[in-house]
Scaffold this motif. Sequence first.
Motif, PDB file in Angstrom:
ATOM      1  N   GLY A 106       0.839  -1.451   0.153  1.00 21.48           N
ATOM      2  CA  GLY A 106      -0.517   0.247   0.383  1.00 21.48           C
ATOM      3  C   GLY A 106       0.502   1.136  -0.344  1.00 21.48           C
ATOM      4  N   ARG A 107       2.093   1.101   0.518  1.00 17.79           N
ATOM      5  CA  ARG A 107       2.630   2.400   0.663  1.00 17.79           C
ATOM      6  C   ARG A 107       3.312   2.382  -0.518  1.00 17.79           C
ATOM      7  NH1 ARG A 107       6.898   0.846   5.602  1.00 17.79           N
ATOM      8  NH2 ARG A 107       7.216   2.146   4.648  1.00 17.79           N
ATOM      9  N   VAL A 108       3.828   1.822  -1.635  1.00 19.56           N
ATOM     10  CA  VAL A 108       4.522   1.884  -2.436  1.00 19.56           C
ATOM     11  C   VAL A 108       3.990   1.867  -4.470  1.00 19.56           C
ATOM     12  CG1 VAL A 108       7.207   1.560  -1.404  1.00 19.56           C
ATOM     13  CG2 VAL A 108       6.097  -0.142  -2.462  1.00 19.56           C
ATOM     14  N   PHE A 109       3.126   1.420  -3.860  1.00 15.50           N
ATOM     15  CA  PHE A 109       2.927   0.770  -5.064  1.00 15.50           C
ATOM     16  C   PHE A 109       2.141   2.000  -6.047  1.00 15.50           C
ATOM     17  CE2 PHE A 109      -1.371  -0.255  -7.529  1.00 15.50           C
ATOM     18  CZ  PHE A 109      -1.171  -1.695  -8.564  1.00 15.50           C
ATOM     19  N   ALA A 110       1.915   3.351  -5.575  1.00 15.49           N
ATOM     20  CA  ALA A 110       1.080   4.101  -6.352  1.00 15.49           C
ATOM     21  C   ALA A 110       2.032   4.819  -7.059  1.00 15.49           C
ATOM     22  CB  ALA A 110      -0.077   5.068  -6.049  1.00 15.49           C
ATOM     23  N   SER A 111       3.305   5.208  -6.263  1.00 18.51           N
ATOM     24  CA  SER A 111       4.473   5.628  -6.681  1.00 18.51           C
ATOM     25  C   SER A 111       4.724   5.020  -7.879  1.00 18.51           C
ATOM     26  CB  SER A 111       5.853   5.254  -5.400  1.00 18.51           C
ATOM     27  OG  SER A 111       6.579   6.358  -5.857  1.00 18.51           O
ATOM     28  N   PHE A 112       5.312   3.470  -8.178  1.00 17.92           N
ATOM     29  CA  PHE A 112       5.974   2.592  -8.529  1.00 17.92           C
ATOM     30  C   PHE A 112       5.104   2.631  -9.842  1.00 17.92           C
ATOM     31  CE2 PHE A 112       6.604  -1.446 -10.660  1.00 17.92           C
ATOM     32  CZ  PHE A 112       7.766  -1.690 -10.622  1.00 17.92           C
ATOM     33  N   ILE A 113       3.782   2.331  -9.970  1.00 15.19           N
ATOM     34  CA  ILE A 113       3.452   2.835 -11.349  1.00 15.19           C
ATOM     35  C   ILE A 113       3.381   3.871 -11.719  1.00 15.19           C
ATOM     36  CG2 ILE A 113       0.819   2.558 -12.102  1.00 15.19           C
ATOM     37  CD1 ILE A 113       1.837  -0.037 -10.940  1.00 15.19           C
ATOM     38  N   ASP A 114       2.761   5.343 -10.972  1.00 15.33           N
ATOM     39  CA  ASP A 114       3.244   6.657 -11.360  1.00 15.33           C
ATOM     40  C   ASP A 114       4.455   6.599 -12.443  1.00 15.33           C
ATOM     41  OD1 ASP A 114       2.873   9.529 -12.039  1.00 15.33           O
ATOM     42  OD2 ASP A 114       4.619   9.711 -10.259  1.00 15.33           O
TER      43      ASP A 114
END
Length: 187
Positions: free
Chosen positions: A94-102
């Motif tokens: 949850g902490r890294v998913f969005a940042s990685f996709i972005d």
Amino acid sequence: MPRPLASEELILRATIDILAEHGVGGLAVDTVAAAAGVSKATIYRRWGSRAQLVHAAITSIQRPVDEPDTGSLREDLLVLVRQLVTYVSSRDSGRVFASFIDAATREPELEEVRRNSVADARGTYERVLRRGVDRGELPPATEVGLLIDLLMGPVVYRAHFERKSVRGGYAETVVDMVLTAARACAP
């Protein structure tokens, strides 16, 4: 020899923590090295690039995917979807998913990592579904790619976009609804 393993774990943990706090764009190898108490050379010697370090860190929070073959499509899919639920429910995911996709939309090396990770996961689901087709548990004309989307999509969407719990019987509900729909749509 325990030192290299300890260093690797420290480096990956520091990378996850920095990713969670600052995103991929805010991750510098210098910062990871300082947080882990190692040199930049140690990191580059082991991973070769910032993108490979990010990939290793994200991979480190994923549990290995077991490819089940129980003889039952439903049971095999439950194993896979439960593994996905466990991953998306983890604090680190949850902490890294969005940042990685972005970041993957802007950095070709990270996009390749993202694409390979997705292909690996989808490949496991595809093999399980094709075995189900071969055993007659799904019609021969089943659109396997669409079923993979329908199995994985709700779990990822609910956890990462709605930020809702996917625990409890969610995996069973998704698997049963998808299998019911797939069988009902058979020609």
